[in-house]
Design a protein around this motif. Structure first.
Motif, PDB file in Angstrom:
ATOM      1  N   ASP A  47       5.211   1.632  -0.909  1.00  0.00           N
ATOM      2  CA  ASP A  47       3.828   1.636  -1.380  1.00  0.00           C
ATOM      3  C   ASP A  47       3.756   1.483  -2.891  1.00  0.00           C
ATOM      4  OD1 ASP A  47       5.004   4.142  -1.663  1.00  0.00           O
ATOM      5  OD2 ASP A  47       3.443   5.227  -0.563  1.00  0.00           O
ATOM      6  N   VAL A  48       4.596   2.248  -3.604  1.00  0.00           N
ATOM      7  CA  VAL A  48       4.632   2.164  -5.063  1.00  0.00           C
ATOM      8  C   VAL A  48       5.124   0.792  -5.506  1.00  0.00           C
ATOM      9  CG1 VAL A  48       5.717   3.107  -7.139  1.00  0.00           C
ATOM     10  CG2 VAL A  48       4.917   4.649  -5.334  1.00  0.00           C
ATOM     11  N   GLU A  49       6.155   0.290  -4.851  1.00  0.00           N
ATOM     12  CA  GLU A  49       6.702  -1.030  -5.171  1.00  0.00           C
ATOM     13  C   GLU A  49       5.650  -2.121  -5.000  1.00  0.00           C
ATOM     14  OE1 GLU A  49      10.977  -2.327  -4.092  1.00  0.00           O
ATOM     15  OE2 GLU A  49       9.701  -3.073  -2.458  1.00  0.00           O
ATOM     16  N   THR A  50       4.843  -2.015  -3.939  1.00  0.00           N
ATOM     17  CA  THR A  50       3.789  -3.001  -3.689  1.00  0.00           C
ATOM     18  C   THR A  50       2.695  -2.928  -4.756  1.00  0.00           C
ATOM     19  OG1 THR A  50       4.230  -2.873  -1.312  1.00  0.00           O
ATOM     20  CG2 THR A  50       2.139  -3.835  -1.973  1.00  0.00           C
ATOM     21  N   GLY A  53       6.325  -1.748   6.861  1.00  0.00           N
ATOM     22  CA  GLY A  53       5.137  -2.541   6.586  1.00  0.00           C
ATOM     23  C   GLY A  53       3.887  -1.718   6.352  1.00  0.00           C
ATOM     24  N   GLU A  54       3.708  -0.678   7.145  1.00  0.00           N
ATOM     25  CA  GLU A  54       2.483   0.118   7.019  1.00  0.00           C
ATOM     26  C   GLU A  54       2.472   0.940   5.742  1.00  0.00           C
ATOM     27  OE1 GLU A  54       2.141   2.148  10.758  1.00  0.00           O
ATOM     28  OE2 GLU A  54       2.088   0.246  11.853  1.00  0.00           O
ATOM     29  N   ASN A  55       3.657   1.370   5.281  1.00  0.00           N
ATOM     30  CA  ASN A  55       3.723   2.059   3.990  1.00  0.00           C
ATOM     31  C   ASN A  55       3.424   1.102   2.844  1.00  0.00           C
ATOM     32  OD1 ASN A  55       6.183   3.411   1.822  1.00  0.00           O
ATOM     33  ND2 ASN A  55       4.202   4.314   2.238  1.00  0.00           N
ATOM     34  N   ALA A  56       3.957  -0.124   2.921  1.00  0.00           N
ATOM     35  CA  ALA A  56       3.642  -1.130   1.910  1.00  0.00           C
ATOM     36  C   ALA A  56       2.156  -1.458   1.911  1.00  0.00           C
ATOM     37  CB  ALA A  56       4.469  -2.391   2.159  1.00  0.00           C
ATOM     38  N   LEU A  57       1.559  -1.519   3.106  1.00  0.00           N
ATOM     39  CA  LEU A  57       0.125  -1.798   3.223  1.00  0.00           C
ATOM     40  C   LEU A  57      -0.705  -0.707   2.534  1.00  0.00           C
ATOM     41  CD1 LEU A  57      -2.148  -3.575   4.441  1.00  0.00           C
ATOM     42  CD2 LEU A  57      -2.050  -2.087   6.461  1.00  0.00           C
ATOM     43  N   ALA A  58      -0.274   0.548   2.651  1.00  0.00           N
ATOM     44  CA  ALA A  58      -0.979   1.633   1.972  1.00  0.00           C
ATOM     45  C   ALA A  58      -0.995   1.392   0.468  1.00  0.00           C
ATOM     46  CB  ALA A  58      -0.309   2.972   2.288  1.00  0.00           C
ATOM     47  N   GLY A  59       0.107   0.858  -0.057  1.00  0.00           N
ATOM     48  CA  GLY A  59       0.160   0.542  -1.479  1.00  0.00           C
ATOM     49  C   GLY A  59      -0.756  -0.590  -1.864  1.00  0.00           C
ATOM     50  N   SER A  60      -0.793  -1.653  -1.053  1.00  0.00           N
ATOM     51  CA  SER A  60      -1.665  -2.789  -1.391  1.00  0.00           C
ATOM     52  C   SER A  60      -3.136  -2.394  -1.312  1.00  0.00           C
ATOM     53  CB  SER A  60      -1.373  -3.983  -0.478  1.00  0.00           C
ATOM     54  OG  SER A  60      -1.714  -3.719   0.864  1.00  0.00           O
ATOM     55  N   LYS A  61      -3.468  -1.534  -0.367  1.00  0.00           N
ATOM     56  CA  LYS A  61      -4.858  -1.079  -0.268  1.00  0.00           C
ATOM     57  C   LYS A  61      -5.256  -0.236  -1.479  1.00  0.00           C
ATOM     58  CE  LYS A  61      -5.526  -1.151   4.763  1.00  0.00           C
ATOM     59  NZ  LYS A  61      -5.800  -0.332   5.971  1.00  0.00           N
TER      60      LYS A  61
END
Length: 416
Positions: A164-167, A196-204
């Motif tokens: 999430d932070v990386e995204t 994917g869902e953790n990365a999505l939390a970051g993009s949101k």
């Protein structure tokens, strides 16, 4: 901490996990060797055995090979220098092929025999055994996985920024370079499950902070053709795309976009690139407008750390190419080594001793682009990310375009 595991993985693991959770923990009261050092699982008077659960044949095969070979290199170098605490190091490896049943079966087999795990590829698989690790096994696991759902454990420790932070840092780069702006739509193609869902939390979160809109496209690890996803994102009018998947999916996404005239920047998480992609049909498109965020310098960077490791790895494996899995694997092994040295000094080579030793390491790995702090299990070791761009002339195929930096949104982002 609530455990979030993909439903399909849970179903596949149900039979494997039955009956595996009653073993009593024996680490705390280990025996003592002649020098008065407490020992437990995986440690004898002459040997320390570590485990590695890798992917040599699945979606992350190239990463798994590099990580494992780099860790074998570290073992060889460490043993040549006399070992640790008067003992040689052994690495026992199992290939799970990114299969959930094989991953958990491998953990169940190796756990009683090893001090801990210096490698475990696959966020969903690590999450599937995390309750066992925290509740009874208590052996330190350093996963090649960066899901924020793994935070909070004293025993499963993430090296680097979480997805999430990386995204957030990746999207910040696009904003800083004026590739996107307030009011724009950003596409996000992501694996179902923890990664994917953790990365999505970051993009949101990044989108909310910057006034952007996220257009989601969820995929499975077995989905290799991104034609439908590109068509949907093109129709939605997105100005950039984030990809939180594997190298194959990233290559397909970028290649299809280029072939259909969809000219937008694409940025991927650290595991969404392999240098072998540059020799495929997607190579020219990747070189043009693709970016990768990660928590280390690329292996081809001229800095002292990557240059030294690149030379040593190349000498050990002259027929194999370089990629960032080399740094990821070597960093994890070196960190485990530092924890073992500190535990030895405290005369406690049990699992409990290793876990306590890691908490004292606060400035690690700066030779590879940034410093890592492991004193807080509830936090990633850093919130910084390096942004890289494919470059065919660089060993490992990546070149830094923005050095280690934590975006303002990454700093303010609430991990829990």
């Amino acid at each position: 901490m609530k455990l979030r595991v993909l439903g399909a993985v849970c179903a596949a693991l149900a039979l494997t996990l039955v009956g595996c959770s009653e073993k009593a923990n024996t680490s705390d009261g280990g025996a003592k060797d002649k020098g008065g050092v407490k020992t437990g699982e995986g440690v004898t008077d002459s040997m320390i055995t570590l485990g590695a659960l890798t992917d040599m044949t699945g979606v992350y095969a190239s990463l798994g090979k590099s990580v494992t070979q780099a860790q074998n290199l570290w073992v060889k170098q460490t043993n040549a220098a006399g070992g640790i605490c008067g003992r040689k190091i052994a690495l026992t490896v199992r290939d799970h092929g990114y299969d959930p049943q094989k991953a958990v079966a491998g953990y169940t087999e190796l756990e009683p025999k090893v001090l801990g795990f210096v490698q475990f590829i696959g966020s969903p698989f690590v999450a599937a055994v995390e309750q066992r690790i925290d509740g009874q096994d208590k052996g330190l696991v350093l996963p090649q996985a960066w899901s924020a759902n793994l935070l909070g454990s004293k025993y499963v420790r993430v090296i680097g920024a979480t997805y999430d932070v990386e995204t957030i840092n990746a999207i910040d780069y696009l904003l800083a370079e004026k590739r996107i702006a307030k009011g724009d739509k950003v596409g996000h193609v992501y694996f179902e499950g923890d990664y994917g869902e953790n990365a999505l939390a970051g993009s949101k979160y990044a989108a909310k902070e910057a006034g952007l809109t996220v257009v989601e496209q969820k995929i499975k690890p077995t989905d290799n053709d991104m034609t439908a996803q590109v068509a949907a994102l093109k129709q939605a009018g997105v100005k950039a795309v984030v990809v939180s998947a594997g190298p194959r999916q990233a290559a397909s996404l970028v290649g299809v976009a280029a072939a259909t005239g969809f000219k937008v920047p694409v940025v991927g998480n650290n595991s969404a690139f392999a240098p072998q992609l540059l020799k495929t049909q997607a190579g020219p498109a990747l070189l043009k407008d693709y970016y990768v965020a990660a928590s280390t310098l690329p292996i081809g960077d001229p800095g002292a750390g990557p240059a030294k490791l690149s030379k040593e790895y190349g000498a050990e494996y002259p027929k194999d190419g370089l990629d960032n899995g080399v740094i990821a694997g070597y960093t994890a092994a070196t960190l485990y080594g530092e924890a073992m040295k500190k535990a030895c000094a405290a005369k406690d080579l049990t699992r409990a001793g290793i876990d306590e030793a890691l908490l004292t390491i606060k400035d690690f790995g700066s030779d590879f682009g940034m410093s890592h702090d492991f004193s807080d299990p509830a936090a990633p070791s850093t919130r910084e990310s390096v942004i890289m761009k494919p470059n065919a002339g660089m060993p490992g195929g990546l070149k830094v375009v923005r050095p280690a930096e934590a975006a303002a949104a990454a700093k303010s982002y609430p991990l829990k």
